[in-house]
Design a protein around this motif. Structure first.
Motif, PDB file in Angstrom:
ATOM      1  N   CYS A 163      19.923  -9.821  46.128  1.00  0.00           N
ATOM      2  CA  CYS A 163      19.308 -11.098  45.755  1.00  0.00           C
ATOM      3  C   CYS A 163      19.239 -12.031  46.954  1.00  0.00           C
ATOM      4  N   LEU A 164      20.366 -12.266  47.598  1.00  0.00           N
ATOM      5  CA  LEU A 164      20.384 -13.207  48.721  1.00  0.00           C
ATOM      6  C   LEU A 164      19.568 -12.698  49.900  1.00  0.00           C
ATOM      7  N   ASP A 165      19.618 -11.403  50.168  1.00  0.00           N
ATOM      8  CA  ASP A 165      18.790 -10.854  51.249  1.00  0.00           C
ATOM      9  C   ASP A 165      17.310 -11.119  50.975  1.00  0.00           C
ATOM     10  N   SER A 166      16.897 -10.931  49.731  1.00  0.00           N
ATOM     11  CA  SER A 166      15.479 -11.146  49.400  1.00  0.00           C
ATOM     12  C   SER A 166      15.107 -12.622  49.469  1.00  0.00           C
ATOM     13  N   VAL A 167      15.972 -13.498  49.002  1.00  0.00           N
ATOM     14  CA  VAL A 167      15.704 -14.938  49.063  1.00  0.00           C
ATOM     15  C   VAL A 167      15.633 -15.395  50.513  1.00  0.00           C
ATOM     16  N   LEU A 168      16.574 -14.950  51.328  1.00  0.00           N
ATOM     17  CA  LEU A 168      16.586 -15.355  52.731  1.00  0.00           C
ATOM     18  C   LEU A 168      15.388 -14.800  53.482  1.00  0.00           C
ATOM     19  N   THR A 169      14.953 -13.602  53.154  1.00  0.00           N
ATOM     20  CA  THR A 169      13.746 -13.047  53.771  1.00  0.00           C
ATOM     21  C   THR A 169      12.541 -13.899  53.410  1.00  0.00           C
ATOM     22  N   GLU A 170      12.479 -14.328  52.178  1.00  0.00           N
ATOM     23  CA  GLU A 170      11.353 -15.135  51.703  1.00  0.00           C
ATOM     24  C   GLU A 170      11.370 -16.542  52.307  1.00  0.00           C
ATOM     25  N   CYS A 171      12.535 -17.111  52.478  1.00  0.00           N
ATOM     26  CA  CYS A 171      12.640 -18.493  52.965  1.00  0.00           C
ATOM     27  C   CYS A 171      12.662 -18.595  54.484  1.00  0.00           C
ATOM     28  N   HIS A 172      12.966 -17.517  55.191  1.00  0.00           N
ATOM     29  CA  HIS A 172      12.920 -17.471  56.658  1.00  0.00           C
ATOM     30  C   HIS A 172      13.655 -18.642  57.307  1.00  0.00           C
ATOM     31  N   ASP A 173      14.829 -18.977  56.840  1.00  0.00           N
ATOM     32  CA  ASP A 173      15.589 -20.109  57.391  1.00  0.00           C
ATOM     33  C   ASP A 173      14.770 -21.397  57.391  1.00  0.00           C
ATOM     34  N   ASP A 174      13.912 -21.540  56.415  1.00  0.00           N
ATOM     35  CA  ASP A 174      13.027 -22.687  56.295  1.00  0.00           C
ATOM     36  C   ASP A 174      13.822 -23.902  55.805  1.00  0.00           C
ATOM     37  N   ALA A 175      13.762 -24.990  56.516  1.00  0.00           N
ATOM     38  CA  ALA A 175      14.510 -26.204  56.171  1.00  0.00           C
ATOM     39  C   ALA A 175      14.015 -26.849  54.876  1.00  0.00           C
ATOM     40  N   ARG A 176      12.877 -26.372  54.346  1.00  0.00           N
ATOM     41  CA  ARG A 176      12.383 -26.929  53.076  1.00  0.00           C
ATOM     42  C   ARG A 176      13.203 -26.445  51.882  1.00  0.00           C
ATOM     43  N   TYR A 177      14.067 -25.453  52.105  1.00  0.00           N
ATOM     44  CA  TYR A 177      14.820 -24.854  51.004  1.00  0.00           C
ATOM     45  C   TYR A 177      16.313 -24.894  51.278  1.00  0.00           C
ATOM     46  N   GLU A 178      17.057 -25.106  50.212  1.00  0.00           N
ATOM     47  CA  GLU A 178      18.495 -24.891  50.275  1.00  0.00           C
ATOM     48  C   GLU A 178      18.831 -23.839  49.226  1.00  0.00           C
ATOM     49  N   ILE A 179      19.814 -23.021  49.537  1.00  0.00           N
ATOM     50  CA  ILE A 179      20.237 -21.968  48.620  1.00  0.00           C
ATOM     51  C   ILE A 179      21.666 -22.280  48.206  1.00  0.00           C
ATOM     52  N   ILE A 180      21.868 -22.339  46.902  1.00  0.00           N
ATOM     53  CA  ILE A 180      23.176 -22.678  46.329  1.00  0.00           C
ATOM     54  C   ILE A 180      23.600 -21.533  45.420  1.00  0.00           C
ATOM     55  N   VAL A 181      24.803 -21.009  45.637  1.00  0.00           N
ATOM     56  CA  VAL A 181      25.388 -20.058  44.698  1.00  0.00           C
ATOM     57  C   VAL A 181      26.551 -20.761  44.022  1.00  0.00           C
ATOM     58  N   VAL A 182      26.491 -20.812  42.699  1.00  0.00           N
ATOM     59  CA  VAL A 182      27.591 -21.359  41.905  1.00  0.00           C
ATOM     60  C   VAL A 182      28.395 -20.165  41.421  1.00  0.00           C
ATOM     61  N   ASP A 183      29.612 -20.043  41.919  1.00  0.00           N
ATOM     62  CA  ASP A 183      30.460 -18.931  41.499  1.00  0.00           C
ATOM     63  C   ASP A 183      31.312 -19.370  40.322  1.00  0.00           C
ATOM     64  N   ASN A 184      31.102 -18.709  39.188  1.00  0.00           N
ATOM     65  CA  ASN A 184      31.801 -19.046  37.949  1.00  0.00           C
ATOM     66  C   ASN A 184      33.131 -18.299  37.844  1.00  0.00           C
ATOM     67  N   ASP A 185      33.998 -18.510  38.845  1.00  0.00           N
ATOM     68  CA  ASP A 185      35.358 -17.960  38.844  1.00  0.00           C
ATOM     69  C   ASP A 185      35.368 -16.429  38.856  1.00  0.00           C
ATOM     70  N   SER A 186      34.581 -15.854  39.767  1.00  0.00           N
ATOM     71  CA  SER A 186      34.543 -14.395  39.910  1.00  0.00           C
ATOM     72  C   SER A 186      35.903 -13.858  40.336  1.00  0.00           C
ATOM     73  N   HIS A 187      36.164 -12.607  39.944  1.00  0.00           N
ATOM     74  CA  HIS A 187      37.394 -11.928  40.327  1.00  0.00           C
ATOM     75  C   HIS A 187      37.097 -10.754  41.246  1.00  0.00           C
ATOM     76  N   ASP A 188      35.851 -10.617  41.668  1.00  0.00           N
ATOM     77  CA  ASP A 188      35.494  -9.604  42.651  1.00  0.00           C
ATOM     78  C   ASP A 188      35.403 -10.296  44.017  1.00  0.00           C
ATOM     79  N   ALA A 189      34.746  -9.704  44.948  1.00  0.00           N
ATOM     80  CA  ALA A 189      34.690 -10.255  46.310  1.00  0.00           C
ATOM     81  C   ALA A 189      33.450 -11.117  46.548  1.00  0.00           C
ATOM     82  N   SER A 190      32.852 -11.650  45.501  1.00  0.00           N
ATOM     83  CA  SER A 190      31.613 -12.429  45.635  1.00  0.00           C
ATOM     84  C   SER A 190      31.763 -13.622  46.577  1.00  0.00           C
TER      85      SER A 190
END
Length: 166
Positions: free
Chosen positions: A19-46
């Motif tokens: 998911c993040l690889d595809s979003v970052l490829t699409e946004c190309h470090d474009d300053a028009r976008y911010e990417i936020i991941v809300v982690d809902n208390d994961s117990h894996d290595a997210s």
């Protein structure tokens, strides 16, 4: 900032990579976008994954408030003029971010957009292309299991899919 892309994660380590690889490829470090991941208390290595491999992604650590609560938390700190919500198992295809945003930017009467989501294992087959709403309030996937070419044009739908919407 044009848009904030919000992804709610719960034990989604493997899905987040694609998911993040595809979003970052699409946004190309474009300053028009911010990417936020809300982690809902994961117990894996997210969280560790995001901290180490995706330092450009804003990580919000949250108690598990569910999908809606996580999205609300992300939206409350987002700085974009538009909000894009993606599930962590979504892979963004080229042009998808622009396709979600363009109707919102071009027509002030449009309040929500959604994408055509296809099956991961069968990318020529639709999962949903917006949702139909029955008069009882139940929704079901528009175009489910149909060829993706059958629903290639923009149109008005009864409801958007929370898996990918703006």
């Amino acid at each position: 900032m044009e848009a904030s892309i919000i992804i709610v994660s719960y034990n989604s380590h493997d899905d987040l990579i694609e998911c993040l690889d595809s979003v970052l490829t699409e946004c190309h470090d474009d300053a028009r976008y911010e990417i936020i991941v809300v982690d809902n208390d994961s117990h894996d290595a997210s969280r560790t994954l995001i901290r180490h491999q995706y330092p450009m992604v804003r990580l919000l650590e949250n108690t598990n408030t569910g999908y809606a609560g996580g999205n609300n938390y992300g939206a409350s700190v987002a700085q974009g003029d538009a909000l894009i919500f993606l599930n962590p198992d979504t892979i963004v295809m080229p042009g998808a971010i622009a396709a979600l945003l363009t109707p919102l930017l071009n027509d002030p009467t449009i309040g929500l957009t959604t994408g055509c989501l296809v099956h991961y294992q069968h990318p020529h087959q639709i999962n949903t292309c917006g949702n139909h709403m029955h008069y009882t309030g139940l929704t079901y996937c528009r175009g489910a299991n149909q060829p993706r070419t059958q629903y290639a044009m923009s149109c008005t739908v009864d409801a958007v899919s929370g898996a990918a919407c703006a």
